[in-house]
Design an enzyme around this catalytic site. Structure first.
Site, PDB file in Angstrom:
ATOM      1  N   LYS A 164      45.332  64.313 -19.666  1.00 37.34           N
ATOM      2  CA  LYS A 164      44.064  64.810 -19.132  1.00 37.34           C
ATOM      3  C   LYS A 164      43.454  65.874 -20.039  1.00 37.34           C
ATOM      4  O   LYS A 164      42.219  65.980 -20.138  1.00 37.34           O
ATOM      5  CB  LYS A 164      44.266  65.341 -17.709  1.00 37.34           C
ATOM      6  CG  LYS A 164      44.591  64.251 -16.699  1.00 37.34           C
ATOM      7  CD  LYS A 164      43.530  63.155 -16.678  1.00 37.34           C
ATOM      8  CE  LYS A 164      43.810  62.103 -15.623  1.00 37.34           C
ATOM      9  NZ  LYS A 164      42.786  61.029 -15.587  1.00 37.34           N
ATOM     10  N   ASP A 194      41.145  45.433 -16.513  1.00 37.77           N
ATOM     11  CA  ASP A 194      42.322  46.163 -16.952  1.00 37.77           C
ATOM     12  C   ASP A 194      41.902  46.956 -18.175  1.00 37.77           C
ATOM     13  O   ASP A 194      41.637  46.382 -19.229  1.00 37.77           O
ATOM     14  CB  ASP A 194      43.447  45.187 -17.299  1.00 37.77           C
ATOM     15  CG  ASP A 194      44.718  45.885 -17.771  1.00 37.77           C
ATOM     16  OD1 ASP A 194      44.667  47.093 -18.076  1.00 37.77           O
ATOM     17  OD2 ASP A 194      45.764  45.216 -17.849  1.00 37.77           O
ATOM     18  N   THR A 248      46.305  60.406  -1.662  1.00 35.01           N
ATOM     19  CA  THR A 248      46.178  59.015  -2.089  1.00 35.01           C
ATOM     20  C   THR A 248      47.554  58.516  -2.526  1.00 35.01           C
ATOM     21  O   THR A 248      48.530  59.273  -2.562  1.00 35.01           O
ATOM     22  CB  THR A 248      45.204  58.879  -3.268  1.00 35.01           C
ATOM     23  OG1 THR A 248      45.775  59.539  -4.417  1.00 35.01           O
ATOM     24  CG2 THR A 248      43.856  59.522  -2.956  1.00 35.01           C
ATOM     25  N   TYR A 294      51.112  63.135 -17.812  1.00 36.08           N
ATOM     26  CA  TYR A 294      49.822  63.225 -17.134  1.00 36.08           C
ATOM     27  C   TYR A 294      48.993  64.440 -17.555  1.00 36.08           C
ATOM     28  O   TYR A 294      47.830  64.282 -17.956  1.00 36.08           O
ATOM     29  CB  TYR A 294      50.037  63.213 -15.621  1.00 36.08           C
ATOM     30  CG  TYR A 294      48.757  63.138 -14.824  1.00 36.08           C
ATOM     31  CD1 TYR A 294      48.020  61.961 -14.761  1.00 36.08           C
ATOM     32  CD2 TYR A 294      48.300  64.249 -14.121  1.00 36.08           C
ATOM     33  CE1 TYR A 294      46.847  61.893 -14.026  1.00 36.08           C
ATOM     34  CE2 TYR A 294      47.131  64.191 -13.385  1.00 36.08           C
ATOM     35  CZ  TYR A 294      46.402  63.008 -13.341  1.00 36.08           C
ATOM     36  OH  TYR A 294      45.238  62.951 -12.616  1.00 36.08           O
TER      37      TYR A 294
END
Length: 243
Positions: free
Chosen positions: A167, A62, A198, A163
């Site tokens: 990034k 983790d 995915t 997100y």
């Protein structure tokens, strides 16, 4: 780069792009440590790759847990390649003005802080490798150039504080590591695999046909660069991605 006899650690590798990266590195002769938060899922994923002939072992990892990261690092006696693939998306379609600070912190804990924690934990091993490589799995949405170019489709995506922002931060972290570790011969790069079909993209409002294996190709290429390969770059299938 000759891969036989080398060892790789891939985080977030029980499924999706990370799993395909693990498969690709194993197919090139590397011993692969398949990182997964869930022991059972990791073991099943590793067993599938061993059935295909790969030297793959699951490790419970983790990236947000210092004890978990430390335990994995302490269990290794060699590491040549680190692929930081583990990541979370945060809420889709939530604009910055509606994003709680706690949500941003949660995404950064995995996508940025986790990368730093894992990388630092295994750096002593990478420094002893004859051909050390670090690949941070980023995204084209982290490109400020794409996000601000009216002619690029990413500039038309819904605004988000999670997100894409994480990034962009990961890209900067990649550059800083590359600057520090260049003298040690450690090549550090960021990869943009593209949107792949995915679990990560299943809730997007448009169809995704690109496979995880296709997305993994650029990651595998950067993980197996020759000694004179680039460092501190951001790449997709077609070459450098603008920052």
């Amino acid at each position: 780069m000759t891969s036989s006899g080398m060892t790789a650690l891939v985080t977030g590798a029980n499924k999706g792009i990370g799993h395909e990266v693990a498969a690709g590195l194993a197919a090139r002769g590397m011993s692969v440590l398949l990182g997964s938060r869930d022991r059972a899922r990791g073991e099943r994923a590793a067993a599938r790759l061993r059935a295909e002939g790969g030297d793959v072992r699951a490790v419970v990892l983790d990236v947000t847990d210092p004890d978990s990261v430390g335990a994995v690092a302490a269990s290794l006696d060699r590491l040549d390649v680190l692929v930081n693939d583990a990541g979370v998306s945060g809420p889709l379609g939530e604009p910055p003005s509606a994003t709680p600070a706690a949500t941003l912190r949660e995404v950064f804990e995995t996508n940025v802080v986790g990368v730093l924690m894992v990388t630092n934990a295994v750096l002593p091993l990478l420094r002893r490798s004859p051909a050390p490589r670090v690949v941070n799995v980023s995204s084209g949405v982290g490109s400020l150039a794409h996000q601000t170019d009216p002619g690029h489709y990413m500039s038309g995506l819904p605004a988000s504080a999670t997100y894409p922002v994480s990034k962009t931060a990961l890209n900067q972290l990649t550059v800083q590591y590359a600057r520090e570790l260049r003298k040690d011969g450690i090549l550090v790069n960021a990869a943009a695999p593209g949107a792949c079909a995915t679990d990560f993209t299943k809730d997007l409002p448009f169809p995704i046909t690109r496979t995880a294996a296709q997305g993994a190709a650029v990651v595998i290429r950067l993980a197996t660069l020759p000694g004179d390969g680039p460092t501190g770059g951001f790449f997709d299938d077609d070459g450098p991605v603008p920052w």
